[in-house]
Design an enzyme around this catalytic site. Structure first.
Site, short mmCIF file in Angstrom:
data_model
loop_
_atom_site.label_atom_id
_atom_site.label_comp_id
_atom_site.label_asym_id
_atom_site.label_seq_id
_atom_site.Cartn_x
_atom_site.Cartn_y
_atom_site.Cartn_z
N ASP A 13 -21.13 7.93 17.53
CA ASP A 13 -21.77 7.21 18.62
C ASP A 13 -20.71 7.00 19.70
O ASP A 13 -19.62 7.59 19.63
CB ASP A 13 -22.38 5.89 18.13
CG ASP A 13 -21.35 4.86 17.69
OD1 ASP A 13 -20.13 5.15 17.70
OD2 ASP A 13 -21.76 3.74 17.34
N CYS A 70 -18.39 5.89 13.79
CA CYS A 70 -18.93 4.87 14.69
C CYS A 70 -17.89 3.75 14.74
O CYS A 70 -16.79 3.89 14.18
CB CYS A 70 -20.32 4.39 14.27
SG CYS A 70 -20.42 3.38 12.78
N HIS A 103 -13.63 11.62 -7.04
CA HIS A 103 -14.56 10.96 -7.96
C HIS A 103 -16.02 11.03 -7.53
O HIS A 103 -16.90 10.95 -8.40
CB HIS A 103 -14.18 9.48 -8.12
CG HIS A 103 -12.89 9.29 -8.84
ND1 HIS A 103 -12.39 8.04 -9.13
CD2 HIS A 103 -11.98 10.17 -9.32
CE1 HIS A 103 -11.24 8.15 -9.77
NE2 HIS A 103 -10.96 9.45 -9.89
N ARG A 114 -13.06 2.17 15.74
CA ARG A 114 -12.39 1.02 16.38
C ARG A 114 -11.24 0.45 15.56
O ARG A 114 -10.58 -0.47 16.01
CB ARG A 114 -13.41 -0.08 16.66
CG ARG A 114 -14.39 0.29 17.74
CD ARG A 114 -15.30 -0.85 18.08
NE ARG A 114 -16.13 -0.51 19.23
CZ ARG A 114 -17.37 -0.92 19.41
NH1 ARG A 114 -17.94 -1.71 18.51
NH2 ARG A 114 -18.05 -0.56 20.47
N ARG A 141 -22.06 10.90 -13.08
CA ARG A 141 -22.28 9.78 -12.17
C ARG A 141 -22.84 10.27 -10.85
O ARG A 141 -23.77 9.66 -10.30
CB ARG A 141 -20.97 9.03 -11.97
CG ARG A 141 -20.47 8.38 -13.24
CD ARG A 141 -19.08 7.84 -13.11
NE ARG A 141 -18.64 7.33 -14.40
CZ ARG A 141 -17.38 7.18 -14.72
NH1 ARG A 141 -16.42 7.49 -13.86
NH2 ARG A 141 -17.06 6.71 -15.90
#
Length: 148
Positions: A13, A70, A103, A114, A141
Protein backbone atom coordinates in the site's frame (compact mmCIF):
# COMPACT_ATOMS: atom_id res chain seq x y z
CA UNK A 1 14.10 -21.60 -1.62
CA UNK A 2 15.25 -21.36 -5.19
CA UNK A 3 13.70 -18.30 -6.84
CA UNK A 4 15.89 -18.34 -9.92
CA UNK A 5 13.70 -18.50 -13.05
CA UNK A 6 10.61 -17.88 -10.89
CA UNK A 7 8.61 -14.69 -10.60
CA UNK A 8 8.32 -12.96 -7.24
CA UNK A 9 5.02 -11.12 -6.82
CA UNK A 10 5.21 -7.76 -5.05
CA UNK A 11 2.43 -5.82 -3.36
CA UNK A 12 2.22 -2.82 -1.07
CA UNK A 13 0.00 0.00 0.00
CA UNK A 14 1.13 3.64 0.20
CA UNK A 15 2.92 3.06 3.53
CA UNK A 16 4.96 0.25 1.99
CA UNK A 17 5.62 1.92 -1.35
CA UNK A 18 9.13 3.23 -0.57
CA UNK A 19 10.33 -0.09 0.86
CA UNK A 20 8.84 -1.87 -2.15
CA UNK A 21 11.03 0.33 -4.38
CA UNK A 22 14.02 -0.98 -2.44
CA UNK A 23 12.72 -4.57 -2.82
CA UNK A 24 12.55 -4.10 -6.60
CA UNK A 25 16.15 -2.85 -6.63
CA UNK A 26 17.16 -5.85 -4.50
CA UNK A 27 15.48 -8.20 -6.99
CA UNK A 28 17.23 -6.57 -9.94
CA UNK A 29 20.57 -6.74 -8.09
CA UNK A 30 20.12 -10.50 -7.55
CA UNK A 31 18.77 -11.21 -11.02
CA UNK A 32 15.33 -12.14 -9.66
CA UNK A 33 12.29 -11.61 -11.87
CA UNK A 34 9.31 -9.89 -10.28
CA UNK A 35 5.81 -8.68 -11.03
CA UNK A 36 4.49 -5.60 -9.25
CA UNK A 37 0.82 -5.87 -8.28
CA UNK A 38 0.74 -2.30 -6.95
CA UNK A 39 0.39 0.23 -5.55
CA UNK A 40 2.33 2.42 -7.92
CA UNK A 41 2.37 5.70 -5.94
CA UNK A 42 2.44 6.97 -2.36
CA UNK A 43 -1.15 8.19 -2.67
CA UNK A 44 -3.35 6.80 0.11
CA UNK A 45 -4.90 3.47 -0.87
CA UNK A 46 -6.29 0.25 0.61
CA UNK A 47 -3.89 -2.66 1.23
CA UNK A 48 -6.52 -5.39 0.61
CA UNK A 49 -6.76 -4.39 -3.05
CA UNK A 50 -3.10 -5.23 -3.61
CA UNK A 51 -2.98 -8.23 -1.25
CA UNK A 52 -5.84 -9.86 -3.16
CA UNK A 53 -4.18 -9.09 -6.51
CA UNK A 54 -0.95 -10.76 -5.34
CA UNK A 55 -2.76 -13.80 -3.92
CA UNK A 56 -4.78 -14.27 -7.11
CA UNK A 57 -1.65 -13.86 -9.22
CA UNK A 58 0.02 -16.60 -7.21
CA UNK A 59 -3.04 -18.84 -7.53
CA UNK A 60 -3.02 -18.37 -11.30
CA UNK A 61 0.70 -19.16 -11.49
CA UNK A 62 1.85 -15.65 -12.42
CA UNK A 63 4.13 -15.58 -9.37
CA UNK A 64 5.67 -18.43 -7.37
CA UNK A 65 6.24 -16.50 -4.14
CA UNK A 66 5.52 -13.01 -2.88
CA UNK A 67 6.69 -10.06 -0.87
CA UNK A 68 4.06 -7.75 0.61
CA UNK A 69 4.46 -4.54 2.60
CA UNK A 70 2.14 -2.19 4.44
CA UNK A 71 2.75 0.17 7.36
CA UNK A 72 2.70 -2.42 10.15
CA UNK A 73 2.64 -5.47 7.90
CA UNK A 74 -0.33 -6.79 9.85
CA UNK A 75 -3.19 -5.71 7.60
CA UNK A 76 -1.69 -7.03 4.39
CA UNK A 77 -0.67 -10.30 6.13
CA UNK A 78 -4.18 -10.82 7.51
CA UNK A 79 -5.67 -10.23 4.06
CA UNK A 80 -3.22 -12.52 2.29
CA UNK A 81 -3.83 -15.33 4.77
CA UNK A 82 -7.54 -15.35 3.93
CA UNK A 83 -6.51 -17.14 0.73
CA UNK A 84 -6.17 -20.91 1.26
CA UNK A 85 -3.02 -21.28 -0.85
CA UNK A 86 -1.14 -18.46 0.88
CA UNK A 87 1.11 -18.79 3.92
CA UNK A 88 2.17 -15.19 4.63
CA UNK A 89 4.52 -14.46 7.51
CA UNK A 90 5.26 -11.05 9.00
CA UNK A 91 8.98 -10.48 9.54
CA UNK A 92 10.77 -7.63 11.25
CA UNK A 93 14.07 -9.46 11.78
CA UNK A 94 16.02 -12.07 9.79
CA UNK A 95 15.52 -14.81 12.38
CA UNK A 96 11.75 -14.68 11.87
CA UNK A 97 12.22 -14.96 8.09
CA UNK A 98 14.34 -18.05 8.67
CA UNK A 99 11.67 -19.69 10.83
CA UNK A 100 8.70 -18.90 8.60
CA UNK A 101 10.50 -20.65 5.76
CA UNK A 102 12.01 -23.52 7.76
CA UNK A 103 8.95 -24.40 9.87
CA UNK A 104 5.94 -22.91 8.05
CA UNK A 105 6.91 -23.14 4.38
CA UNK A 106 5.82 -19.51 4.01
CA UNK A 107 5.31 -18.46 0.41
CA UNK A 108 4.81 -14.74 1.06
CA UNK A 109 7.22 -12.59 3.03
CA UNK A 110 5.49 -9.64 4.70
CA UNK A 111 7.46 -6.68 6.04
CA UNK A 112 6.37 -3.62 8.09
CA UNK A 113 7.29 -0.63 5.93
CA UNK A 114 7.13 1.89 8.76
CA UNK A 115 9.26 -0.09 11.19
CA UNK A 116 12.33 -1.49 9.41
CA UNK A 117 15.14 0.10 7.45
CA UNK A 118 16.47 -1.08 4.11
CA UNK A 119 19.46 -2.90 5.61
CA UNK A 120 17.14 -4.94 7.84
CA UNK A 121 14.89 -5.60 4.84
CA UNK A 122 17.92 -6.83 2.88
CA UNK A 123 18.88 -9.23 5.68
CA UNK A 124 15.28 -10.46 5.95
CA UNK A 125 15.04 -11.12 2.20
CA UNK A 126 18.45 -12.83 2.18
CA UNK A 127 17.24 -15.17 4.91
CA UNK A 128 13.83 -15.78 3.31
CA UNK A 129 15.34 -16.66 -0.07
CA UNK A 130 18.14 -18.88 1.26
CA UNK A 131 16.16 -20.95 3.76
CA UNK A 132 14.45 -24.15 2.69
CA UNK A 133 11.41 -25.76 4.27
CA UNK A 134 12.55 -28.42 6.72
CA UNK A 135 9.55 -30.72 6.21
CA UNK A 136 9.44 -33.63 8.63
CA UNK A 137 7.34 -32.89 11.68
CA UNK A 138 6.52 -29.46 10.23
CA UNK A 139 4.92 -30.94 7.09
CA UNK A 140 1.91 -32.34 8.96
CA UNK A 141 1.39 -28.97 10.66
CA UNK A 142 1.46 -27.09 7.37
CA UNK A 143 -1.06 -29.59 5.95
CA UNK A 144 -3.45 -28.74 8.82
CA UNK A 145 -3.51 -24.99 8.01
CA UNK A 146 -6.05 -24.99 5.18
CA UNK A 147 -9.70 -24.83 6.21
CA UNK A 148 -11.67 -27.70 4.70
Amino acid sequence: MDVNNKIIGLASDHAGFQLKQFVMAYCREHGYMYKDYGTYTEESCDYPDFAHALALGMKEGEAAVGIAICGSGEGIAITLNKHQHIRAGLCWMPEIAHLIRQHNDANVLVMPGRFIDTETARQIMDEFFTTDFEGGRHQKRVEKIAVQ
